[in-house]
Design an enzyme around this catalytic site. Structure first.
Site, PDB file in Angstrom:
ATOM      1  CD  GLU A 292     -13.246   1.171   3.279  1.00  0.00           C
ATOM      2  OE1 GLU A 292     -13.271   1.456   2.052  1.00  0.00           O
ATOM      3  OE2 GLU A 292     -12.385   1.605   4.065  1.00  0.00           O
TER       4      GLU A 292
ATOM      5  CG  ASP B 265       3.490 -15.704   2.012  1.00  0.00           C
ATOM      6  OD1 ASP B 265       3.398 -16.942   2.023  1.00  0.00           O
ATOM      7  OD2 ASP B 265       4.581 -15.089   2.043  1.00  0.00           O
TER       8      ASP B 265
END
Length: 555
Positions: A274, A214
């Site tokens: 990751e 957002d």
């Protein structure tokens, strides 16, 4: 953190790290999708119930608007606990079940992450405002008053008035880009960044495939707190705020879209990397520099994967020239960036009303522009109900819930009109959304567009979406290919999508009158079927009836 993350075991087969490129993402506004416990508000179990519908539609992923704990002053965009589900929507166990079922159906799950600000009841802000010397004193944007007691500068809130609110405890102002109950976090503080990355890791460990970020360009402010310069009246076209709001009078060069943001986005992307195939899409609210910001935030392969601006979410009606201009402008500024396009979402008037009113055949018009959207270079967001042709609801003032709409009524009616409940069953109470009084009314005119009235009807808009998404998946060029525009006039727009040895020509007529497009006779073209449109190739000329399209493969 209040809740421990749960490491999710993932399949041993190598995931597609590039799944997001050209993906179709179905946005769910959870309060309005499906109520499972008869309290009038949608919830996570309700979403689980309807996941097969979304998978059958042909989407690749879902984006769920905020469901974390919140006082709901801005309906979840004011978070009070980043690591738990608001009881209104269910529990963490419900979310785990949602992840499992979505993955079983082949759907990725992206959650709305609201990290530019928190709720004012968040423990971080409670501590920060308690004194000027506590450990979190610098976690939010605080500033002294001017000598006359007025705010530090001229920055404005999108929700109206100054972007600064006075706090009697600290005897300082704090910054809020939105409601006063939504204080902005201070991203210049490395500890704040670390805490927000920990939040992100919490959800990644639970199995989330990505995030919708957002207000991604609101994270940083200028530490110099300089006044924003004025914009000339002709340039006051900011789509992130209504025209009645003086927010549009400023060029927001100091309170958003700051260059420092790129450094944080690199940290965010490093965390995503990751994990096997995590991705993010950012919301860019900047009408002056929107496409450039999208390019800056998605380029280099070390920032977020994709962003969207408001070019096609604006009131200005889509047109053939605008499509060409926006795509070509983005191609010029973004050598390796990636955009995500949408025509509707939870913040803007539904495009069935915004653009469709006045068209000779609104359903046919919605079909052709949706096919256009799903053929552009970039990823795609579909907002719940647009596949049904839901129109903007015209609500009475007493039914409004949105503080934004209440603040600017009646010139601007807010965002409630696009957030009314999804309609599943035309004969059921409240359209099958809930057996209780819904939090927003179900418009009577929506019942005739409910899922049960359109499913199985080949001429319906719903079946068009299903058909076209299946057609789109057949040709990888739609998802990942380059784009080159073909000369066209009037309401016609045409381009080719190239990927590897495949090149698909796409032609659209956005108007009611017939149109022709000259493809030239240089290469043989094979017409493609399965998309549901009736355009025809006559020699090197594509002939299109009103609201028609045509697709062909170059030999």
């Amino acid at each position: 953190m209040q809740s421990a993350a749960r490491r999710v075991e993932r399949p041993e087969t190598a995931p597609d790290r590039d799944w997001w490129r050209g993906a179709v993402i179905y946005q769910i506004y959870p309060r309005s999708y499906q109520d499972s416990n008869s309290d009038g508000v949608g919830d996570l179990k309700g979403i689980i119930r309807r996941l097969p519908y979304i998978a059958d539609l042909g989407a690749d992923a879902i984006w769920i608007s905020p469901f974390c704990k919140s006082p709901m002053k801005d309906f979840g965009y004011d978070v009070s606990d980043y690591c738990d589900v608001d009881p209104m929507f269910g529990t963490l166990s419900d979310f785990d079940a949602l992840i499992a079922e979505a993955h079983r159906l082949g759907l990725k799950v992206m959650m709305d992450e609201v990290i530019s600000h928190t709720a004012d009841v968040h423990p971080w802000f409670k501590e920060s405002r308690s004194s000027r010397s506590n450990p979190k004193a610098d976690w939010y944007v605080w500033a002294d008053a001017k000598p006359d007691g007025t705010p530090p500068n001229n920055w404005l809130s999108i929700f109206g008035g100054s972007a600064w609110a006075w706090d009697t405890r600290r005897q300082q102002y704090y910054m809020h880009n939105f409601l006063t109950e939504q204080p902005d976090l201070n991203f210049h503080n490395r500890e704040v960044q670390d805490a927000l990355l920990d939040v992100t890791r919490f959800w990644l460990e639970r199995g989330v495939d990505g995030f919708r970020l957002d207000t991604i360009n609101f994270y940083f402010h200028s530490q110099g707190l300089e006044d924003n310069p004025a914009l000339p009246p002709a340039e006051r076209n900011d789509q992130t705020a209504p025209s009645v709001n003086p927010y549009n009078y400023q060029d927001h060069i100091y309170d958003k879209s700051r260059p420092e943001n790129v450094g944080f986005l690199k940290r965010f992307r490093a965390l995503l990397d990751e994990y096997p195939a995590a991705a993010a899409v950012g919301e860019v609210g900047d009408s002056q520099r929107g496409l450039q910001v999208v390019a800056d935030y998605t380029g280099g392969g070390d920032r977020v994967q994709m962003c969207y601006a408001f070019d096609f979410l604006a009131p200005e009606k889509i047109s053939a020239p605008k499509v060409k201009t926006v795509l070509e402008d983005f191609g010029r500024v973004a050598t390796d960036g990636w955009a995500c396009w949408a025509f509707s979402n939870h913040d803007v008037k539904r495009h069935a009303s915004r653009w469709g009113e006045g068209e000779a055949d609104r359903t046919a018009y919605l079909k052709v522009i949706s096919a256009l959207l799903m053929s552009l270079r970039g990823s795609v967001c579909i907002y719940q109900g647009e596949e049904l042709g839901l129109t903007e609801a015209d609500l009475a003032f007493e039914d409004l819930q949105d503080p934004y709409g209440i603040r600017f009524w009646p010139e601007f009616k807010g965002r409630d009109g696009c957030r009314t409940p999804m309609v599943w069953d035309s004969k059921a109470l409240n359209g099958g959304f809930s057996t209780a009084k819904p939090w927003l009314p179900v418009p009577a005119e929506h019942l005739g567009l409910a899922v049960d009235t359109q499913k199985g009807d080949a001429a319906s808009l719903l079946e068009h979406y299903r058909r076209f998404l299946a057609f789109r998946r057949t040709y990888p060029a739609f998802a990942k290919g380059e784009i080159d525009f073909v000369s066209a006039e009037g309401n016609a727009v045409a381009f080719s999508r190239r990927y590897g040895n495949e090149e698909i020509v796409c032609a659209f007529n956005l108007g009611a009158a017939p149109a022709t497009i000259d493809l030239g006779g240089g290469r043989a073209v094979q017409a493609l079927a399965g998309h549901g449109f009736s355009g025809a190739l006559d020699g090197g000329t594509v002939r299109l009836d009103g609201y028609a399209a045509w697709f062909g493969r170059l030999a």
